[in-house]
Design a protein around this motif. Sequence first.
Motif, PDB file in Angstrom:
ATOM      1  N   MET A   1      51.626  35.366  46.284  1.00 12.47           N
ATOM      2  CA  MET A   1      51.291  34.067  45.726  1.00 12.47           C
ATOM      3  C   MET A   1      49.805  33.760  45.905  1.00 12.47           C
ATOM      4  O   MET A   1      49.204  33.154  45.049  1.00 12.47           O
ATOM      5  N   LYS A   2      49.232  34.195  47.035  1.00  8.07           N
ATOM      6  CA  LYS A   2      47.810  33.943  47.269  1.00  8.07           C
ATOM      7  C   LYS A   2      46.960  34.669  46.239  1.00  8.07           C
ATOM      8  O   LYS A   2      45.931  34.162  45.829  1.00  8.07           O
ATOM      9  N   ASP A   3      47.405  35.864  45.831  1.00  6.00           N
ATOM     10  CA  ASP A   3      46.660  36.601  44.814  1.00  6.00           C
ATOM     11  C   ASP A   3      46.632  35.832  43.505  1.00  6.00           C
ATOM     12  O   ASP A   3      45.588  35.733  42.858  1.00  6.00           O
ATOM     13  N   LEU A   4      47.755  35.283  43.111  1.00  6.86           N
ATOM     14  CA  LEU A   4      47.812  34.511  41.872  1.00  6.86           C
ATOM     15  C   LEU A   4      46.915  33.282  41.982  1.00  6.86           C
ATOM     16  O   LEU A   4      46.186  32.953  41.046  1.00  6.86           O
ATOM     17  N   HIS A   5      46.944  32.634  43.111  1.00  6.02           N
ATOM     18  CA  HIS A   5      46.091  31.463  43.328  1.00  6.02           C
ATOM     19  C   HIS A   5      44.610  31.845  43.229  1.00  6.02           C
ATOM     20  O   HIS A   5      43.817  31.131  42.606  1.00  6.02           O
ATOM     21  N   ARG A   6      44.249  32.983  43.812  1.00  5.25           N
ATOM     22  CA  ARG A   6      42.863  33.463  43.746  1.00  5.25           C
ATOM     23  C   ARG A   6      42.467  33.752  42.299  1.00  5.25           C
ATOM     24  O   ARG A   6      41.374  33.383  41.858  1.00  5.25           O
ATOM     25  N   ILE A   7      43.357  34.379  41.559  1.00  7.43           N
ATOM     26  CA  ILE A   7      43.086  34.699  40.153  1.00  7.43           C
ATOM     27  C   ILE A   7      42.899  33.418  39.345  1.00  7.43           C
ATOM     28  O   ILE A   7      41.958  33.303  38.547  1.00  7.43           O
ATOM     29  N   LEU A   8      43.762  32.448  39.563  1.00  7.92           N
ATOM     30  CA  LEU A   8      43.640  31.174  38.844  1.00  7.92           C
ATOM     31  C   LEU A   8      42.336  30.465  39.185  1.00  7.92           C
ATOM     32  O   LEU A   8      41.692  29.878  38.309  1.00  7.92           O
ATOM     33  N   ASN A   9      41.923  30.546  40.437  1.00  5.94           N
ATOM     34  CA  ASN A   9      40.638  29.957  40.828  1.00  5.94           C
ATOM     35  C   ASN A   9      39.478  30.668  40.134  1.00  5.94           C
ATOM     36  O   ASN A   9      38.533  30.017  39.667  1.00  5.94           O
ATOM     37  N   GLU A  10      39.549  31.988  40.054  1.00  8.11           N
ATOM     38  CA  GLU A  10      38.503  32.741  39.365  1.00  8.11           C
ATOM     39  C   GLU A  10      38.448  32.379  37.886  1.00  8.11           C
ATOM     40  O   GLU A  10      37.359  32.245  37.317  1.00  8.11           O
ATOM     41  N   ILE A  11      39.598  32.239  37.261  1.00  8.51           N
ATOM     42  CA  ILE A  11      39.647  31.857  35.847  1.00  8.51           C
ATOM     43  C   ILE A  11      39.005  30.488  35.663  1.00  8.51           C
ATOM     44  O   ILE A  11      38.193  30.283  34.754  1.00  8.51           O
ATOM     45  N   THR A  12      39.341  29.567  36.534  1.00 10.91           N
ATOM     46  CA  THR A  12      38.769  28.217  36.456  1.00 10.91           C
ATOM     47  C   THR A  12      37.254  28.254  36.619  1.00 10.91           C
ATOM     48  O   THR A  12      36.513  27.622  35.853  1.00 10.91           O
ATOM     49  N   GLN A  13      36.778  28.991  37.610  1.00 14.28           N
ATOM     50  CA  GLN A  13      35.336  29.088  37.839  1.00 14.28           C
ATOM     51  C   GLN A  13      34.619  29.739  36.663  1.00 14.28           C
ATOM     52  O   GLN A  13      33.546  29.279  36.244  1.00 14.28           O
TER      53      GLN A  13
END
Length: 72
Positions: A1-13
Amino acid sequence: MKDLHRILNEITQLTTRIETDYPELYRSLDENPMTLPVSKHPHMDKVVMQEYLQSLKQLLEHYIDEHKAEKS
């Protein structure tokens, strides 16, 4: 789940960077609430989001390379 959260943060940034620094490119992304999936449970897992992130990175890189070539 942390990986998905990190990916979503990268997409947002990354989309925020594109919107701020390359508004002409951002407009071409054609991302708005009307283009979101309408199914109740779209398949949006870590792999799909990672592929989307990579496609955004490639799009930005290509755009920057093209504009560097035009200025040369």
